[in-house]
Design a protein around this motif. Structure first.
Motif, PDB file in Angstrom:
ATOM      1  N   HIS A  17     -10.141  90.988  38.323  1.00  0.00           N
ATOM      2  CA  HIS A  17     -11.569  90.946  38.032  1.00  0.00           C
ATOM      3  C   HIS A  17     -11.794  90.107  36.774  1.00  0.00           C
ATOM      4  O   HIS A  17     -11.229  90.369  35.714  1.00  0.00           O
ATOM      5  N   GLY A  18     -12.620  89.097  36.891  1.00  0.00           N
ATOM      6  CA  GLY A  18     -12.847  88.190  35.786  1.00  0.00           C
ATOM      7  C   GLY A  18     -13.870  88.667  34.781  1.00  0.00           C
ATOM      8  O   GLY A  18     -14.013  88.067  33.711  1.00  0.00           O
ATOM      9  N   ASP A  19     -14.606  89.753  35.091  1.00  0.00           N
ATOM     10  CA  ASP A  19     -15.647  90.238  34.182  1.00  0.00           C
ATOM     11  C   ASP A  19     -15.649  91.758  34.177  1.00  0.00           C
ATOM     12  O   ASP A  19     -16.623  92.395  34.594  1.00  0.00           O
ATOM     13  N   PRO A  20     -14.573  92.382  33.679  1.00  0.00           N
ATOM     14  CA  PRO A  20     -14.449  93.836  33.779  1.00  0.00           C
ATOM     15  C   PRO A  20     -15.517  94.582  32.992  1.00  0.00           C
ATOM     16  O   PRO A  20     -15.889  95.708  33.356  1.00  0.00           O
ATOM     17  N   PHE A  21     -16.041  93.991  31.894  1.00  0.00           N
ATOM     18  CA  PHE A  21     -17.057  94.675  31.101  1.00  0.00           C
ATOM     19  C   PHE A  21     -18.373  94.811  31.868  1.00  0.00           C
ATOM     20  O   PHE A  21     -19.209  95.649  31.520  1.00  0.00           O
ATOM     21  N   ALA A  22     -18.546  94.015  32.918  1.00  0.00           N
ATOM     22  CA  ALA A  22     -19.751  94.129  33.737  1.00  0.00           C
ATOM     23  C   ALA A  22     -19.686  95.340  34.654  1.00  0.00           C
ATOM     24  O   ALA A  22     -20.721  95.756  35.203  1.00  0.00           O
ATOM     25  N   VAL A  23     -18.490  95.906  34.776  1.00  0.00           N
ATOM     26  CA  VAL A  23     -18.290  97.001  35.725  1.00  0.00           C
ATOM     27  C   VAL A  23     -17.845  98.276  35.017  1.00  0.00           C
ATOM     28  O   VAL A  23     -18.385  99.365  35.263  1.00  0.00           O
ATOM     29  N   LEU A  24     -16.867  98.153  34.130  1.00  0.00           N
ATOM     30  CA  LEU A  24     -16.295  99.317  33.469  1.00  0.00           C
ATOM     31  C   LEU A  24     -17.074  99.669  32.212  1.00  0.00           C
ATOM     32  O   LEU A  24     -17.869  98.875  31.706  1.00  0.00           O
ATOM     33  N   ALA A 138      -8.495  94.598  17.353  1.00  0.00           N
ATOM     34  CA  ALA A 138      -9.356  93.622  18.018  1.00  0.00           C
ATOM     35  C   ALA A 138      -8.506  92.428  18.433  1.00  0.00           C
ATOM     36  O   ALA A 138      -7.853  91.804  17.590  1.00  0.00           O
ATOM     37  N   PHE A 139      -8.514  92.133  19.725  1.00  0.00           N
ATOM     38  CA  PHE A 139      -7.735  91.023  20.260  1.00  0.00           C
ATOM     39  C   PHE A 139      -8.674  89.892  20.661  1.00  0.00           C
ATOM     40  O   PHE A 139      -9.774  90.128  21.174  1.00  0.00           O
ATOM     41  N   ALA A 140      -8.207  88.655  20.463  1.00  0.00           N
ATOM     42  CA  ALA A 140      -8.965  87.493  20.918  1.00  0.00           C
ATOM     43  C   ALA A 140      -7.992  86.350  21.159  1.00  0.00           C
ATOM     44  O   ALA A 140      -7.111  86.091  20.327  1.00  0.00           O
ATOM     45  N   VAL A 141      -8.149  85.661  22.294  1.00  0.00           N
ATOM     46  CA  VAL A 141      -7.243  84.573  22.638  1.00  0.00           C
ATOM     47  C   VAL A 141      -8.011  83.492  23.389  1.00  0.00           C
ATOM     48  O   VAL A 141      -8.840  83.776  24.254  1.00  0.00           O
ATOM     49  N   TRP A 142      -7.746  82.249  23.039  1.00  0.00           N
ATOM     50  CA  TRP A 142      -8.397  81.102  23.685  1.00  0.00           C
ATOM     51  C   TRP A 142      -7.649  80.766  24.973  1.00  0.00           C
ATOM     52  O   TRP A 142      -6.473  80.405  24.939  1.00  0.00           O
ATOM     53  N   ALA A 143      -8.328  80.899  26.102  1.00  0.00           N
ATOM     54  CA  ALA A 143      -7.730  80.611  27.413  1.00  0.00           C
ATOM     55  C   ALA A 143      -8.860  80.325  28.399  1.00  0.00           C
ATOM     56  O   ALA A 143      -9.115  81.099  29.327  1.00  0.00           O
ATOM     57  N   PRO A 144      -9.572  79.221  28.225  1.00  0.00           N
ATOM     58  CA  PRO A 144     -10.822  78.992  28.961  1.00  0.00           C
ATOM     59  C   PRO A 144     -10.675  78.849  30.468  1.00  0.00           C
ATOM     60  O   PRO A 144     -11.639  79.079  31.201  1.00  0.00           O
ATOM     61  N   HIS A 145      -9.490  78.499  30.956  1.00  0.00           N
ATOM     62  CA  HIS A 145      -9.342  78.256  32.387  1.00  0.00           C
ATOM     63  C   HIS A 145      -8.690  79.412  33.131  1.00  0.00           C
ATOM     64  O   HIS A 145      -8.456  79.315  34.343  1.00  0.00           O
ATOM     65  N   ALA A 146      -8.375  80.507  32.438  1.00  0.00           N
ATOM     66  CA  ALA A 146      -7.780  81.662  33.101  1.00  0.00           C
ATOM     67  C   ALA A 146      -8.830  82.404  33.918  1.00  0.00           C
ATOM     68  O   ALA A 146     -10.011  82.449  33.553  1.00  0.00           O
ATOM     69  N   LEU A 191      -2.000  86.629  31.719  1.00  0.00           N
ATOM     70  CA  LEU A 191      -3.049  85.754  32.234  1.00  0.00           C
ATOM     71  C   LEU A 191      -2.894  85.557  33.732  1.00  0.00           C
ATOM     72  O   LEU A 191      -1.775  85.367  34.235  1.00  0.00           O
ATOM     73  N   LEU A 192      -4.006  85.616  34.415  1.00  0.00           N
ATOM     74  CA  LEU A 192      -4.078  85.254  35.829  1.00  0.00           C
ATOM     75  C   LEU A 192      -4.613  83.836  35.899  1.00  0.00           C
ATOM     76  O   LEU A 192      -5.748  83.565  35.497  1.00  0.00           O
ATOM     77  N   PHE A 193      -3.790  82.915  36.386  1.00  0.00           N
ATOM     78  CA  PHE A 193      -4.189  81.519  36.452  1.00  0.00           C
ATOM     79  C   PHE A 193      -5.064  81.267  37.670  1.00  0.00           C
ATOM     80  O   PHE A 193      -5.155  82.088  38.588  1.00  0.00           O
ATOM     81  N   ALA A 194      -5.683  80.124  37.685  1.00  0.00           N
ATOM     82  CA  ALA A 194      -6.578  79.761  38.788  1.00  0.00           C
ATOM     83  C   ALA A 194      -5.856  79.720  40.124  1.00  0.00           C
ATOM     84  O   ALA A 194      -6.456  79.982  41.173  1.00  0.00           O
ATOM     85  N   ASP A 195      -4.570  79.396  40.108  1.00  0.00           N
ATOM     86  CA  ASP A 195      -3.823  79.305  41.371  1.00  0.00           C
ATOM     87  C   ASP A 195      -3.235  80.638  41.799  1.00  0.00           C
ATOM     88  O   ASP A 195      -2.464  80.700  42.759  1.00  0.00           O
ATOM     89  N   GLY A 196      -3.561  81.730  41.086  1.00  0.00           N
ATOM     90  CA  GLY A 196      -3.064  83.051  41.431  1.00  0.00           C
ATOM     91  C   GLY A 196      -1.786  83.450  40.721  1.00  0.00           C
ATOM     92  O   GLY A 196      -1.337  84.596  40.837  1.00  0.00           O
ATOM     93  N   THR A 197      -1.180  82.529  39.990  1.00  0.00           N
ATOM     94  CA  THR A 197       0.031  82.834  39.232  1.00  0.00           C
ATOM     95  C   THR A 197      -0.295  83.771  38.072  1.00  0.00           C
ATOM     96  O   THR A 197      -1.347  83.649  37.439  1.00  0.00           O
ATOM     97  N   VAL A 198       0.605  84.709  37.796  1.00  0.00           N
ATOM     98  CA  VAL A 198       0.468  85.612  36.665  1.00  0.00           C
ATOM     99  C   VAL A 198       1.562  85.289  35.649  1.00  0.00           C
ATOM    100  O   VAL A 198       2.732  85.136  36.017  1.00  0.00           O
ATOM    101  N   GLN A 199       1.186  85.169  34.388  1.00  0.00           N
ATOM    102  CA  GLN A 199       2.152  84.825  33.348  1.00  0.00           C
ATOM    103  C   GLN A 199       1.841  85.603  32.073  1.00  0.00           C
ATOM    104  O   GLN A 199       0.691  85.662  31.647  1.00  0.00           O
ATOM    105  N   ARG A 200       2.864  86.167  31.478  1.00  0.00           N
ATOM    106  CA  ARG A 200       2.708  86.800  30.173  1.00  0.00           C
ATOM    107  C   ARG A 200       2.996  85.773  29.081  1.00  0.00           C
ATOM    108  O   ARG A 200       3.990  85.049  29.148  1.00  0.00           O
ATOM    109  N   LYS A 201       2.122  85.755  28.077  1.00  0.00           N
ATOM    110  CA  LYS A 201       2.217  84.775  27.007  1.00  0.00           C
ATOM    111  C   LYS A 201       2.230  85.470  25.646  1.00  0.00           C
ATOM    112  O   LYS A 201       1.571  86.494  25.446  1.00  0.00           O
TER     113      LYS A 201
END
Length: 724
Positions: A17-24, A138-146, A191-201
């Protein structure tokens, strides 16, 4: 209470889900406040009032999923509540991370978006905070295409469904306040990438990280700002004596094969360098790196002091101890490239975010690493912020910037057709040049007194000249530049058999053609004692006596020559073996008199260098140097004058043959008695003891001077005199 579509529930359950705060979390409805929670593994969930503990509602499970929800009639939107969770065997009480508002303020969002936030590390990364009376991170990370970003760690069993983050689309940053987390917690971003790949960073802004081979980051408090220590700005200036001891912390000294930690280094390295008269320590990169063999030059955590030697607090202790001892601290800093490790910056959000996309721009063939994309404002901001971070938060005195030449030129180490020209068709990397100017300008404004030093091996103009007022033209703005030309010529000359040096005389004289074109540091660095090059003593020709005499002569010449000094660890006592980063220096060599002599000479050279302004005050200005003898190739003798602003001077003579030059006549500036202040051939250093003590001038015109002296110049020796 409105039911969620199955597609949204399934997206939550799959952590897609790309917008969990809209639901949870809490959501106002006409009937009251709807609260939803995704708690994998929970048996039952009850919402209770945060202050009173009174029950508010029992959350109902949605089918066989881990989504729970309840309606609290007539509840305020800012209701403070907790979850009481039955996990089937134990219960816990926890805050709902989805009831807290945004982490970033509007000004921070704006500055991050345009890449002009001076201190992005104050907002991005992991920060201990208290929000609405609740402590957490408080966490914050730049990842605009995830498509989705979660923070995972021991605190949530590394389950990406538990802490899915909010995207601030204005700046491409994902953020979340996670209640109850504390210092010492391990975490990463998944991170969940646009192609469906999941990667921990790893967090690019992490202040600490686990020791390799583990790759998690560690929550640590942001180090408090450190004021510039008293006297440090003056000690870094162009007219100051700067003598740098370059150190690889992992191999300077070991304890039964184990690394010394930062605090042990504060107790051993600091007094050692101080007692030898060095003014600064330069540390090979201390930023966190996964591969020991990179010596720190392939960092993954630019904001994290490596955990190999302790905690960030321990590293601050080492820096403070150095300052207390009167030593400056310079860090090797690597903004040129980064490794391809999967948990690092490469392909960070499923796209080449930090690196250039085209491998002709973004991949180093020599080092098999990725090149920062200096065209991106956010990447430039990340790096400029990192420079300020080390200077302001750890109080270090300066940054030696690694591999600047590779940043300046797009065709660096590339064949024709393997590189992309700039917008004007040229080979210069205009974006990297702009970044370096901005970095140096920001450091100059925000941390006056700190210095930046370029490892730059080309003839790029104006490396140590100021940038223009707007920072987009003029010089690069470094305070100092490594004099690689001097180093290469000098070591080539010193490594030549003395019989043949007369044919290479120009290797010594040529350097003075450009010695004052930049503010130079003269480096005999780690790069010169590794990869088959041998040690400093090993480079010297001849038998053992000539090797030691030649090395002492080389050091005498180095300390007398215009420019600040840098010597790599072990060279100060003539380490015989080539440097091996996997073991300690060979300290047992100091049981032998010749090695003691070299060490004693280095101490005395540093003391003479600091005591006589003529040897340092006008290092970077033409009036500070004058040749006396530059054309005696047959005898391989050089003589020159070093001057201070007040006109006082030191006369230097270097003999690069193992032959004593008796009665060698030198023109001197004024008549009088001249006292020998240093002789590298002294018996105290293991030499033959040829010297002069005090000599008186004669009214004999020589070398264009009205007066001259006749002196005995020792074999493979350097002499220094001052007017009595």
């Amino acid at each position: 209470m409105a039911l969620l579509p199955d597609s949204e529930i399934n997206a939550l359950m799959r952590a897609e889900h790309g917008d969990p705060f809209a639901v949870l979390g809490p959501h106002e409805t006409s009937a009251g406040l709807t609260i939803r929670a995704l708690l994998p593994g929970a048996r039952s969930v009850t919402a209770v009032h945060a202050r009173s503990g009174d029950p508010l509602a029992v959350l109902a499970r949605h089918g066989d999923t881990d989504l729970f929800s309840a309606l609290v009639p007539a509840a305020p939107a800012r209701l403070g509540y907790l979850f009481q969770v039955d996990w089937g065997g134990h219960t816990s009480e926890l805050d709902d991370p989805y009831r807290f508002g945004p982490v970033l303020g509007e000004t921070d969002v704006w500055l991050l978006a345009e890449g002009t936030h001076l201190r992005p590390y104050e907002q991005l990364g992991a920060h201990l905070r208290e929000v609405d009376g609740v402590r957490g991170v408080a966490f914050a990370v730049w990842a605009p295409h995830a498509r989705r970003v979660s923070v995972v760690g021991d605190f949530n069993q590394w389950d990406a469904r538990r802490h899915m983050m909010r995207l601030r689309r204005e700046c491409g940053v994902w953020e979340m306040f996670a209640p109850h987390l504390m210092a010492g917690d391990n975490y990463q971003f998944e991170l969940l990438f646009a192609d469906g790949t999941v990667q921990r960073k790893a967090d690019p802004f992490a202040f600490s990280a686990q020791l390799r081979p583990h790759t998690a980051c560690v929550v640590r408090p942001l180090p408090a700002a450190v004021p510039m220590p008293k006297g440090r700005a003056e000690a870094n200036q162009r007219d100051a004596p700067i003598s740098i001891y370059e150190v690889h912390l992992g191999s300077w000294r070991r304890n039964h094969g184990e690394w010394l930690n930062y605090r042990e280094l504060a107790e051993t390295l600091v007094p050692y360098a101080r007692d030898l008269g060095f003014t600064h320590l330069e540390l090979l990169p201390v930023s966190e790196h996964p591969f020991d063999g990179s010596w720190g030059y392939q960092p993954v955590g630019l904001y994290a002091p490596t955990s190999r030697f302790g905690t960030p607090e321990d590293f601050r202790f080492l820096v403070a101890a150095a300052h207390e001892a009167g030593l400056g601290v310079i860090l090797d800093w690597v903004p040129a490239h980064f490794p391809t490790d999967a948990h690092g910056l490469g392909n960070f959000d499923g796209t080449p975010l930090y690196e250039y996309a085209d491998p002709r721009e973004g991949f180093h063939n020599d080092w098999k690493t990725l090149i920062f994309n200096y065209a991106r404002p956010e990447v430039r901001n990340y790096l400029v912020g990192n420079a300020l971070y080390w200077l302001e938060r750890y109080g270090v005195d300066g940054l030696r910037v690694d591999a600047v030449a590779s940043m300046l030129y797009r065709d660096y180490s590339r064949e024709p057709g393997q590189w992309v020209p700039n917008a004007h068709g040229g080979r210069e990397n205009l974006e990297a040049i702009e970044f370096l100017r901005r970095m140096n300008r920001v450091v100059g404004v925000e941390r006056p007194g700190a210095v930046t030093i370029a490892e730059e091996s080309t003839s790029f103009p104006g490396v140590t000249r100021p940038p223009s007022e707007d920072g987009h033209s003029g010089g690069l703005g470094f305070h100092y530049k490594w004099n690689m030309g001097w180093m290469n010529d000098t070591l080539a000359y010193a490594g030549t058999d003395s019989l043949h040096r007369k044919h290479h005389h120009q290797k010594i004289t040529f350097g003075l053609m450009y010695a004052h074109s930049e503010n130079f540091v003269l480096p005999l660095s780690h790069d010169e004692v590794v990869h088959g090059k041998g040690s400093m003593i090993g480079r010297m020709p001849g038998d053992e006596w000539q090797k030691f005499a030649g090395l002492r002569n080389l050091y005498g010449y180095l300390w007398a020559y215009p420019g600040k000094k840098l010597l790599f660890m072990g060279s100060e006592f003539a380490q015989i073996a080539e440097w091996n980063a996997n073991q300690s220096l060979d300290w047992h060599l100091l049981d032998r008199a010749p090695h003691q002599g070299v060490q004693r000479l280095v101490r005395d050279l540093n003391n003479v260098y600091r005591h006589f302004p003529a040897l340092h005050e006008l290092d970077n200005e033409g009036p500070g140097f004058e040749w006396i003898v530059h054309d005696d190739a047959d005898q391989s003798v050089f003589a020159f004058i070093r001057r201070a602003r007040d006109g006082t001077f030191v006369i230097v003579v270097c003999n690069f043959t193992p032959v004593v030059r008796r009665g060698y006549r030198l023109g001197v500036p004024v008549a009088g008695a001249y006292r020998e202040i240093l002789n590298t051939d002294s018996t105290a250093y293991g030499g033959s003891g040829v010297g002069n003590g005090t000599v008186w001038s004669d009214l004999v015109r020589w070398h264009g001077k009205e007066h001259s002296v006749a002196v005995d110049v020792p074999p493979l020796g350097t002499l220094m005199w001052v007017l009595v």
